[in-house]
Design an enzyme around this catalytic site. Sequence first.
Site, short mmCIF file in Angstrom:
data_model
loop_
_atom_site.label_atom_id
_atom_site.label_comp_id
_atom_site.label_asym_id
_atom_site.label_seq_id
_atom_site.Cartn_x
_atom_site.Cartn_y
_atom_site.Cartn_z
N ARG A 214 0.83 -1.22 0.00
CA ARG A 214 0.00 0.00 0.00
C ARG A 214 0.85 1.25 0.00
O ARG A 214 0.44 2.30 -0.48
CB ARG A 214 -0.95 -0.05 1.19
CG ARG A 214 -1.93 -1.21 1.05
CD ARG A 214 -2.70 -1.46 2.32
NE ARG A 214 -2.35 -2.70 2.96
CZ ARG A 214 -2.57 -2.96 4.24
NH1 ARG A 214 -3.13 -2.06 5.00
NH2 ARG A 214 -2.23 -4.13 4.75
N GLU B 156 1.37 -7.32 12.98
CA GLU B 156 0.20 -7.63 13.81
C GLU B 156 -0.34 -9.02 13.49
O GLU B 156 -0.87 -9.71 14.36
CB GLU B 156 -0.88 -6.56 13.57
CG GLU B 156 -1.86 -6.43 14.70
CD GLU B 156 -2.99 -5.45 14.38
OE1 GLU B 156 -2.92 -4.77 13.34
OE2 GLU B 156 -3.93 -5.40 15.18
O1 PRP Z 1 3.36 -1.63 11.82
P1 PRP Z 1 3.24 -3.03 11.36
O2 PRP Z 1 2.72 -3.95 12.42
O3 PRP Z 1 4.50 -3.55 10.75
O4 PRP Z 1 2.12 -3.09 10.24
C1 PRP Z 1 1.98 -2.16 9.23
C2 PRP Z 1 2.12 -2.77 7.88
O5 PRP Z 1 1.11 -3.76 7.69
C3 PRP Z 1 0.49 -3.55 6.44
O6 PRP Z 1 1.17 -4.16 5.40
P2 PRP Z 1 1.12 -5.72 5.10
O7 PRP Z 1 2.36 -6.36 5.64
O8 PRP Z 1 -0.18 -6.29 5.52
O9 PRP Z 1 1.32 -5.77 3.53
P3 PRP Z 1 0.54 -5.31 2.24
O10 PRP Z 1 0.62 -3.79 2.20
O11 PRP Z 1 1.37 -5.94 1.19
O12 PRP Z 1 -0.86 -5.79 2.32
C4 PRP Z 1 0.57 -2.06 6.26
O13 PRP Z 1 0.40 -1.67 4.91
C5 PRP Z 1 1.93 -1.73 6.80
O14 PRP Z 1 2.94 -1.87 5.81
N1 ADE Z 2 -5.05 -3.41 11.75
C1 ADE Z 2 -4.47 -3.14 10.58
N2 ADE Z 2 -5.15 -2.62 9.56
C2 ADE Z 2 -4.55 -2.37 8.38
N3 ADE Z 2 -3.26 -2.60 8.15
C3 ADE Z 2 -2.53 -3.13 9.15
N4 ADE Z 2 -1.24 -3.47 9.23
C4 ADE Z 2 -1.02 -3.97 10.43
N5 ADE Z 2 -2.11 -3.96 11.18
C5 ADE Z 2 -3.10 -3.43 10.38
#
Ligand code: PRP
Ligand code: ADE
Length: 188
Positions: free
Chosen positions: A76, A113
């Site tokens: 994202r 998370e």
């Molecule tokens: O602070 P954190 O606990 O590290 O979480 C935040 C991250 O989690 C999500 O990405 P995700 O790893 O789900 O990947 P995506 O964007 O590829 O869906 C979000 O876009 C952040 O990059």
């Molecule tokens: N609760 C949440 N919603 C969206 N993105 C996340 N990345 C990690 N935790 C998340």
Amino acid sequence: MKAPGTDTGTDSGTDLGVVAGLLRDVPDFPTPGIRFWDLSALLADGAGLAATTRLLAASAGAGEHAVDVVVGIEARGFLLGAAVAHALGVGVVAVRKQGKLPVVAARRSYELEYGSATLELPADVLRPGERALLVDDVLATGGTAAAASELVEGAGAEVAAISMVLELPALGGRARLGDRPVHTLLAR
Ligand SMILES: O=P(O)(O)OC[C@H]1O[C@H](OP(=O)(O)OP(=O)(O)O)[C@H](O)[C@@H]1O
Ligand SMILES: Nc1ncnc2[nH]cnc12
């Protein structure tokens, strides 16, 4: 009342209201117990994307403190990072999940998370001394942003600021990022 000529749609309070109004939360995704924040509607809305881009770009500094490059975190952070870089007139570096890049400078593994992941920095795109603005959507545990920051710093560049749309303070992500400047637009 606003002064004549200042009603350009770039008032930061107005922008924040637009962003807040387009955030969606979904219970129990991707696993039970997780309240997932979805920016799809925000990104799909022209005014929403423009407001978000302006607010995130405001962390870029100016003059001698201006950033040289934006770093977007998969996935994202790519959408937001490219928009912010374009608004600032600088380039964008994609920090990618493991296995996507043909030539890798370094990688870092981390917990988040709802799982674990590994990020990789492409080779030969960051120069020592460059000031980078890290961009992503959500700051949760901070594992992702900490790993991306370490990759940037490992290349000899500086994390000038970390700019995110949404912070989940209960998960303590900010503490993981040390004294790096962190700017989030909203908290939930
Ligand atoms: O602070 P954190 O606990 O590290 O979480 C935040 C991250 O989690 C999500 O990405 P995700 O790893 O789900 O990947 P995506 O964007 O590829 O869906 C979000 O876009 C952040 O990059
Ligand atoms: N609760 C949440 N919603 C969206 N993105 C996340 N990345 C990690 N935790 C998340």
